[in-house]
Design a protein around this motif. Structure first.
Motif, PDB file in Angstrom:
ATOM      1  N   ALA A 122       3.437  48.254   9.115  1.00 51.49           N
ATOM      2  CA  ALA A 122       3.273  48.577   7.704  1.00 51.49           C
ATOM      3  C   ALA A 122       4.425  49.390   7.130  1.00 51.49           C
ATOM      4  N   MET A 123       4.959  48.877   6.030  1.00 53.02           N
ATOM      5  CA  MET A 123       6.053  49.534   5.312  1.00 53.02           C
ATOM      6  C   MET A 123       5.891  49.210   3.828  1.00 53.02           C
ATOM      7  N   ILE A 144       2.502  44.789   4.754  1.00 55.40           N
ATOM      8  CA  ILE A 144       2.716  45.627   3.577  1.00 55.40           C
ATOM      9  C   ILE A 144       1.897  46.897   3.770  1.00 55.40           C
ATOM     10  N   GLY A 145       2.531  48.042   3.637  1.00 54.90           N
ATOM     11  CA  GLY A 145       1.871  49.303   3.909  1.00 54.90           C
ATOM     12  C   GLY A 145       0.837  49.706   2.879  1.00 54.90           C
ATOM     13  N   GLU A 146       0.153  50.779   3.200  1.00 55.97           N
ATOM     14  CA  GLU A 146      -0.918  51.314   2.371  1.00 55.97           C
ATOM     15  C   GLU A 146      -0.402  51.907   1.053  1.00 55.97           C
ATOM     16  N   ASP A 147      -1.325  52.120   0.126  1.00 55.99           N
ATOM     17  CA  ASP A 147      -1.104  52.925  -1.074  1.00 55.99           C
ATOM     18  C   ASP A 147      -0.031  52.370  -1.999  1.00 55.99           C
ATOM     19  N   VAL A 148       0.178  51.059  -1.968  1.00 59.83           N
ATOM     20  CA  VAL A 148       1.172  50.451  -2.856  1.00 59.83           C
ATOM     21  C   VAL A 148       0.792  50.655  -4.322  1.00 59.83           C
ATOM     22  N   VAL A 149      -0.497  50.570  -4.611  1.00 56.27           N
ATOM     23  CA  VAL A 149      -0.930  50.621  -6.007  1.00 56.27           C
ATOM     24  C   VAL A 149      -0.569  51.949  -6.681  1.00 56.27           C
ATOM     25  N   ALA A 150      -0.451  53.013  -5.879  1.00 58.06           N
ATOM     26  CA  ALA A 150      -0.081  54.311  -6.451  1.00 58.06           C
ATOM     27  C   ALA A 150       1.358  54.311  -6.957  1.00 58.06           C
ATOM     28  N   LYS A 151       2.158  53.356  -6.489  1.00 58.14           N
ATOM     29  CA  LYS A 151       3.565  53.255  -6.889  1.00 58.14           C
ATOM     30  C   LYS A 151       3.781  52.213  -7.994  1.00 58.14           C
ATOM     31  N   ASP A 152       2.718  51.476  -8.343  1.00 64.45           N
ATOM     32  CA  ASP A 152       2.840  50.345  -9.261  1.00 64.45           C
ATOM     33  C   ASP A 152       2.686  50.821 -10.708  1.00 64.45           C
ATOM     34  N   LYS A 153       3.794  50.837 -11.444  1.00 64.25           N
ATOM     35  CA  LYS A 153       3.786  51.315 -12.837  1.00 64.25           C
ATOM     36  C   LYS A 153       3.013  50.383 -13.763  1.00 64.25           C
ATOM     37  N   ASP A 154       2.882  49.117 -13.351  1.00 65.47           N
ATOM     38  CA  ASP A 154       2.194  48.142 -14.203  1.00 65.47           C
ATOM     39  C   ASP A 154       0.788  47.814 -13.701  1.00 65.47           C
ATOM     40  N   ASP A 184       3.437  35.480   9.079  1.00 67.59           N
ATOM     41  CA  ASP A 184       2.555  35.715   7.945  1.00 67.59           C
ATOM     42  C   ASP A 184       2.782  37.130   7.447  1.00 67.59           C
ATOM     43  N   ILE A 185       2.410  37.388   6.189  1.00 72.21           N
ATOM     44  CA  ILE A 185       2.480  38.728   5.629  1.00 72.21           C
ATOM     45  C   ILE A 185       1.059  39.255   5.480  1.00 72.21           C
ATOM     46  N   ILE A 186       0.829  40.440   6.009  1.00 73.92           N
ATOM     47  CA  ILE A 186      -0.497  41.060   6.072  1.00 73.92           C
ATOM     48  C   ILE A 186      -0.518  42.229   5.091  1.00 73.92           C
ATOM     49  N   LYS A 209      -4.029  35.735   2.954  1.00 74.69           N
ATOM     50  CA  LYS A 209      -4.887  35.230   4.020  1.00 74.69           C
ATOM     51  C   LYS A 209      -5.105  36.237   5.151  1.00 74.69           C
ATOM     52  N   SER A 210      -4.243  37.248   5.222  1.00 75.58           N
ATOM     53  CA  SER A 210      -4.334  38.202   6.326  1.00 75.58           C
ATOM     54  C   SER A 210      -4.335  39.629   5.775  1.00 75.58           C
ATOM     55  N   VAL A 211      -5.315  40.430   6.200  1.00 77.09           N
ATOM     56  CA  VAL A 211      -5.442  41.792   5.695  1.00 77.09           C
ATOM     57  C   VAL A 211      -5.676  42.749   6.866  1.00 77.09           C
ATOM     58  N   GLU A 212      -5.437  44.032   6.597  1.00 76.87           N
ATOM     59  CA  GLU A 212      -5.546  45.036   7.653  1.00 76.87           C
ATOM     60  C   GLU A 212      -6.208  46.296   7.109  1.00 76.87           C
ATOM     61  N   LEU A 213      -7.212  46.795   7.830  1.00 75.45           N
ATOM     62  CA  LEU A 213      -7.860  48.056   7.501  1.00 75.45           C
ATOM     63  C   LEU A 213      -7.262  49.152   8.362  1.00 75.45           C
ATOM     64  N   LYS A 214      -6.874  50.266   7.727  1.00 75.42           N
ATOM     65  CA  LYS A 214      -6.196  51.332   8.454  1.00 75.42           C
ATOM     66  C   LYS A 214      -7.136  52.502   8.703  1.00 75.42           C
ATOM     67  N   PHE A 215      -7.209  52.921   9.968  1.00 77.88           N
ATOM     68  CA  PHE A 215      -7.980  54.095  10.356  1.00 77.88           C
ATOM     69  C   PHE A 215      -7.066  55.311  10.248  1.00 77.88           C
TER      70      PHE A 215
END
Length: 516
Positions: A122-123, A144-154, A184-186, A209-215
């Motif tokens: 994750a990055m 794709i790393g966590e918390d992307v939405v916090a960086k998304d201005k739109d 694949d991109i997760i 199609k591929s997702v990841e839950l982070k502990f």
């Protein structure tokens, strides 16, 4: 001898006044003089308080532990054989390293072909665009790393759920643009992402199609943290559902802010409050929405928690668990957490090998297992595959792959500006001359010359890793990944042998001589 670094570090942009004379147990200079201006971490703490906990300029840097762990992969050497061949005919024309097969599949039911047993973990910062694109070029997994939405201005949110994230869409398309049938991109989600419905949005609207839950949160497992300087931004994050301390909506706090009083706001990610029922239900819901692969990501937590995660993954029929050992990282975590928390990768992988072996004996259906945490070169990867064999068959390379993305991009810009670095002028002066693997990319892409040099950098770097793995396989007369086993590495120290349970050179000699 102390394994911990001194209180002067590039991670915090500090230095020791007398680096040659440090008190090992405290990390301070042996003599702390009255006329020191405070260049070390204590001095930084004296002027910046809790801010000194964090790494320096996390937006443009990535970080890893500076601790000198008592055991790492340098404590092992790779074995070698001179007779026979496994995975191909005993024919000198066939048993050659370029023909070693390192292709592998990802997924329990919906199989995805990979060109190498590699996952880029994750990055979501630095040169992410080329990181994802390079993974597609190389045909491997990338996250794709966590918390992307916090960086998304739109970003658009309705009723507390994400309805549009152009940034996530751009990240996914960076991979899809160069997808060629492999990899694949997760998309990863932490607890806050989960509450915001990030995965549901990505699956239904972006056809992920591929997702990841982070502990856990941030690098490895601590809560995600970030200092927020403006009250307007703090209020925005609070409205999104994040925890903010102090509370920016408190009128007293707001008044203090206007007067220049009080603590700096901190955006703090929530620690996951999951259990078996919640997770099994969550995995089922994501599958019903269209997810074909569900993954878990966890750090080097208490062994009983890791065992519990594996049990839950088995019941939920999860596709992959990635275990992240102490030592690696990209860094948004407190420096002392990166240095002083969790099991280093060799300890973690050795423990996981024994745990999974026990699960297998008890007939559990298990997901694929990946190990990550400090892997950078082909010897690391081969040792990781051997130490975890036959249960761990994917290795994560994070910081090093991002370094390749950054270096490739920067070198490309220098070429465009006509300022080719001296050390690379021996290869030529043009993009095609200097980036040698563009020749290979032309086999797959008509516009190979126009591909970003950062993405080419990731492809070339992984090409080097792949070639190196094949060479070590041929060295051991093994031409398919399935034949790599624990006998392919030898512990060089008593500690390495004790932790892993691997045979030493002395033990191998005794065993072989006794069989005469």
């Amino acid at each position: 001898m102390s394994y911990s670094p001194s209180l002067g570090s590039t991670l915090t942009h500090t230095k020791m006044r007398t680096p040659e004379n440090v008190s090992g147990f405290s990390g301070m200079c042996a003599v702390c003089t009255a006329n020191c201006t405070g260049t070390c971490e204590i001095g930084l703490s004296a002027i910046r308080g809790s801010e000194a906990i964090y790494p320096y300029k996390t937006d443009i840097n990535q970080f890893a532990s500076e601790k000198n762990y008592p055991l790492d992969f340098s404590h092992f050497n790779i074995n070698g054989r001179v007779f026979g061949a496994q995975g191909c005919a005993e024919d000198a024309n066939e048993a050659t390293f370029p023909k070693a097969d390192i292709n592998i599949e990802f997924g329990i039911n919906n199989k995805v072909k990979l060109k190498a047993p590699i996952i880029l973990p994750a990055m979501a910062k630095l040169n992410w665009k080329d990181y994802y694109a390079g993974a597609a070029l190389a045909g491997v997994l990338v996250v794709i790393g966590e918390d992307v939405v916090a960086k998304d201005k739109d970003l658009m949110i309705e009723n507390g759920k994400v309805t549009s994230s152009p940034l996530i869409e751009e990240m996914i398309n960076s991979f899809r643009k160069y997808y060629r049938g492999y990899g694949d991109i997760i998309l990863q989600a932490n607890y806050d992402d989960d509450n915001l419905g990030v995965l549901e949005y990505a699956i239904t609207k972006l056809k992920v199609k591929s997702v990841e839950l982070k502990f856990g949160q941030a690098a490895k497992g601590i809560q995600g943290m970030g200092r927020v300087k403006k009250i307007e931004d703090a209020l925005k994050f609070q409205k999104m559902g994040y925890l903010l301390y102090p509370d920016p909506s408190d009128p007293k706090v707001a008044d203090n802010y206007k007067e220049g009083k009080g603590q700096v706001f901190e955006k703090i990610g929530k620690l996951p409050m999951w259990n078996e029922d919640i997770l099994i239900k969550k995995v089922s819901e994501l599958r019903k929405l269209g997810a074909e692969h569900i993954c878990f990501k966890t750090g080097p937590f208490d062994p009983k928690d890791l065992i519990r995660i594996i049990k839950i993954a088995s019941k939920a029929e999860v596709d992959l668990i990635t275990f992240d050992g102490a030592g690696g990282g990209t860094g948004n975590s407190p420096v002392k957490m990166m240095n002083e928390w969790g099991m280093p990768t060799v300890y973690l992988e050795s423990m996981l090998h024994d745990i999974i072996k026990k699960f297998k004996k008890k007939k559990y259906n298990l997901p694929q297992i990946a190990i990550t945490g400090g892997f950078a070169t082909e010897d690391h990867v081969y040792k990781g595959l051997a130490l975890g064999a036959p249960f761990i068959n994917l290795v994560g390379i994070g910081r090093a792959a991002m370094a390749a993305a950054i270096a490739g991009k920067n070198i490309g810009e220098l070429i465009e500006n006509g300022t080719v670095p001296k050390e690379f002028q021996r290869f030529g002066t043009t993009k095609e001359e200097i980036f040698g693997d563009i020749r290979e990319l032309k086999l797959y892409y008509e516009d190979a010359v126009s591909i970003s040099t950062g993405a080419v950098g990731v492809f070339s770097y992984l090409n080097r890793i792949s070639a190196g793995i094949k060479q070590f396989m041929a060295l051991n007369r093994k031409f398919k990944l399935e034949y790599i086993d624990r006998s392919d590495i030898i512990p060089l120290t008593d500690l390495a042998a004790q932790v892993t349970g691997l045979e030493t050179y002395d033990e191998i000699i005794i065993r072989e001589l006794d069989s005469l």
